[in-house]
Each structure stands twice: as C-alpha cells, then as structure tokens.
Design an enzyme around this catalytic site. Structure first.
Site, mmCIF file in Angstrom:
data_model
loop_
_atom_site.group_PDB
_atom_site.id
_atom_site.type_symbol
_atom_site.label_atom_id
_atom_site.label_comp_id
_atom_site.label_asym_id
_atom_site.label_seq_id
_atom_site.Cartn_x
_atom_site.Cartn_y
_atom_site.Cartn_z
ATOM 1 N N THR A 1 0.845 -1.186 0.000
ATOM 2 C CA THR A 1 0.000 0.000 0.000
ATOM 3 C C THR A 1 0.883 1.239 0.000
ATOM 4 O O THR A 1 1.841 1.312 0.775
ATOM 5 C CB THR A 1 -0.967 0.096 1.202
ATOM 6 O OG1 THR A 1 -1.493 1.430 1.241
ATOM 7 C CG2 THR A 1 -0.340 -0.175 2.550
ATOM 8 N N ASP B 1 0.039 3.832 1.211
ATOM 9 C CA ASP B 1 -0.257 4.541 2.463
ATOM 10 C C ASP B 1 0.703 4.135 3.593
ATOM 11 O O ASP B 1 0.824 4.853 4.587
ATOM 12 C CB ASP B 1 -1.701 4.261 2.911
ATOM 13 C CG ASP B 1 -2.712 4.535 1.817
ATOM 14 O OD1 ASP B 1 -2.395 5.348 0.911
ATOM 15 O OD2 ASP B 1 -3.803 3.949 1.845
#
Ligand code: F6P
Length: 359
Positions: free
Chosen positions: A140, A142
C-alpha cells in the site's frame, strides 16, 4: 514421486508500484528453487469467483520483464467485499463460498495474497472459512499496515511526490506563490511527512497532528519577512478542515478523500494575502516504474512468502522489521493500524528543520 505443489497468487485492493516485482519474485523462487506450479489469479478474488476461475499459469519467461512495470498485470479491485458483494439488482450477497470453491477447482495447495490491511482481513476470513493455506504480503502506498515498517509501493509513491515537490519549488519561487501539494495516504500521513522532508517543504500537514490555520499563515509571513517570498505546503488528503470535517468528493458509497488542498488554498489566501496554487498528485503516486527500494522489498517479500509455504507456515504475513524479513500471524499484523506517531523520529526531524506542522 509426489505431485508438484501448485500455488496461486493474487493482488487485491488499490494497485501500486512493485506488485509485478512481487509476482516475479514468487514465480522465480517457486519454480527455480522448488519446481512448483504458479497460477496468477486475475482481478483479485473476482478471478476465483468466476467460472471457470480466471487464472494464468506463470513461468519465468512470462514474469521476468515485469520487474520494473507499475500496476499489476493480474488486475485488481478495491470493490466488492465477497461477504457482502454488491449485485446488479442492488442487493448484497455473501459469495465467499464461490471463492473457496474457485480455489479448490484450481487445485491450489496455497495462496499468496498481496494486499493492504482491508484485503488481508478479507482473505484471512475466506482462508479460515474454506481451509485456504494463505500467506500475506503487505502492499500500500499509504504504508499503514500495522507491524511492517514498509509496505510495497510506499517508497515509489514518496519518490513521485518528492519529485513533484522538487519541480514546484522553481515555479513557486518564480511567482512568489504558496504552492499546496495534496498527497494520498488515506488516514495516515506517511507520504506527506516523508516526501515533505525529502522535498524541502516549508509546511507539512498530516491527519495525526491537528493544525491551526493561524500558525500556517504565521509561518508563511515569517518566511516572507526573511526574504523567502514563496512556500511549499504538503498536505495529506485526510487532513480535516479546521472545524474537523473530512473533505471528500463523489457521492454516497463512491465518496473519496480529496479537496483539502483547495480548502487550504482559499483560507491561506484570505488570511495571509499570499497567492496560492494547488497541485493534487492523486493516482500518479500509484503509477510508474517502481523504485529500486520497492523492487528490493518486493523481491525479499516474494521469496520469503514462498519459503513460508515450503515450511507450511500459513496464516502469516511477511513484514519488514529492523532490516530483515520476518513472518507475523496475519491477525497480529493487521490488528493495529499504523498511523504516524506524533513522537516519530521524522516528526522530530521536521520540527528540527523548522518545518511548520501547523501545531
Ligand atoms: O489506499 C491507497 C489509496 O491510493 C489511498 O491513498 C487513496 O485514498 C485511495 O487508495 C484511492 O482509491 P481509488 O483508487 O479507489 O480512487
């Protein structure tokens, strides 16, 4: 002689750079070291839900050119929880059993799932229900999967955001403007903090640290008074308005984070008189050629995931901790969301550099 082991691999959730490098590493290790069969499952669990199941037999020649290529050649989806799958008539249907049957139909001995915390939680639930031998790999941009210090795709996203900030310095200086750069990251400020420091930002706003517009404007004015008549502000997409509202775009179920950059631009112009412009980096942060670090991580994770299958150590996720790959039970790995700790070294670094975090 025992039958060859047959393993499946799928990518689930939002794409990012480095996914293809993982697929390549898994395939190379499984075939070169163990002489297993590797099946790439198309479009995450949707491939297992289809009849016949949608999967491609992988070989080294097929995967070798994938090392640098962004996205996932298997396809992916970040929609359609199989336990509450949206049907065309608007109803929600539990299709988990179809996925489990798809795994059985392919005759798989194990499955490698590459995903973020949401995807890994769903895959684990399926694995528990259907006896799927699951191994997880975190990905990810993130970088918010608990336990692992790094997830696939994060480094490339930081590189892309940093390059954008580098470019904005020149135009900001030329026009004496405040350039606001809105980056992704969902509820975590890792991309903003890392790219902001790397790119020499003057202001970094992240969801984990509440800010005051007054502080931000003071900082801009202080710079102007010192002869630095331009500023770069990096803001995470999940930073709220000063009154605490998330800024979103879209409608109903399709709501996406986005728009805080524009909000800040209007407020800063009104409060400080500075001319502002907004750049929203959006999905560029997920695209492009993967960084060397992401390729290295992808290779290490891919090989380690195959080794876990060889040891029959299922229900584990590979993680990066203290310069090595470790295996952690998936449940433990995804238990805690990894946001930026306000006491983090990089928060202290930013403050030490005189970067305004708005607090
Ligand atoms: O989780 C990865 C991510 O890129 C977030 O940073 C962002 O908020 C979201 O996905 C965007 O999702 P979509 O691809 O559905 O627009």
């Amino acid at each position: 002689m025992a039958d060859k082991k047959r393993i499946g691999i799928l990518t689930s959730g939002g794409d990012c750079a480095g996914l293809n490098a993982v697929i390549r590493a898994v395939t190379r290790c499984a075939i070169n070291v163990y002489d297993w069969e590797v099946w790439g499952i198309c479009k995450a669990t949707h491939g297992l839900m289809s009849r016949p199941p949608q999967a491609i037999k992988l070989d080294v020649a097929k995967v070798d050119p994938l090392l640098t290529i962004g996205g996932t050649f298997l396809g992916t989806t970040n929609k359609g929880d199989p336990f509450a799958f949206p049907m065309t008539d608007g109803s929600l249907c539990d299709r988990s059993q179809e996925i489990i049957e798809g795994y059985d139909k392919l005759g798989l001995d194990a499955l490698i799932g590459i995903g973020g915390d949401g995807s890994l939680a769903i895959l684990r639930k399926l694995a528990q229900q259907g006896g799927i031998n699951l191994v997880g790999i975190p990905k990810t941009i993130d970088n918010d999967v608990g336990i692992t210090e790094r997830s696939i795709g994060f480094d490339t996203a930081v590189n892309i955001a940093t390059e954008a900030i580098d470019r904005l310095h020149f135009t900001a200086a030329s026009h004496s403007r405040v350039m606001i750069v809105e980056v992704m990251g969902r509820d975590a400020g890792h991309i903003a903090l890392n790219a902001g420091i790397a790119g020499g930002a003057d202001i970094i706003l992240i969801p984990e640290i509440p800010y005051k517009l007054e502080k931000v404007c003071e900082h801009i004015k202080k710079r102007q008074a010192q002869g630095q008549d331009y500023s770069i502000a990096v803001v995470s997409e999940a930073v709220c308005t000063e009154s605490g509202d998330l800024v979103q775009q879209g409608h109903f179920a399709d709501c996406r984070l986005g728009g805080i950059g524009q909000y800040l631009s209007e407020k800063i112009t009104t409060m400080s008189g500075a001319e502002t412009r907004v750049t929203v980096l959006g999905h560029t942060q997920r695209g492009g050629i993967s960084s060397p670090l992401d390729r290295i991580l992808a290779s290490a994770f891919g090989v380690a995931a195959v080794e876990l299958i060889a040891q029959e150590k299922y229900d584990h996720m590979v993680t990066w901790q203290e310069r090595s790959v470790k295996a952690v039970p998936i449940a433990e790995a995804i238990k805690n969301y990894r946001a930026v700790d306000p006491q983090d070294t990089l928060v202290k670094t930013a403050k030490g550099l005189g970067i305004c975090l708005g607090d």
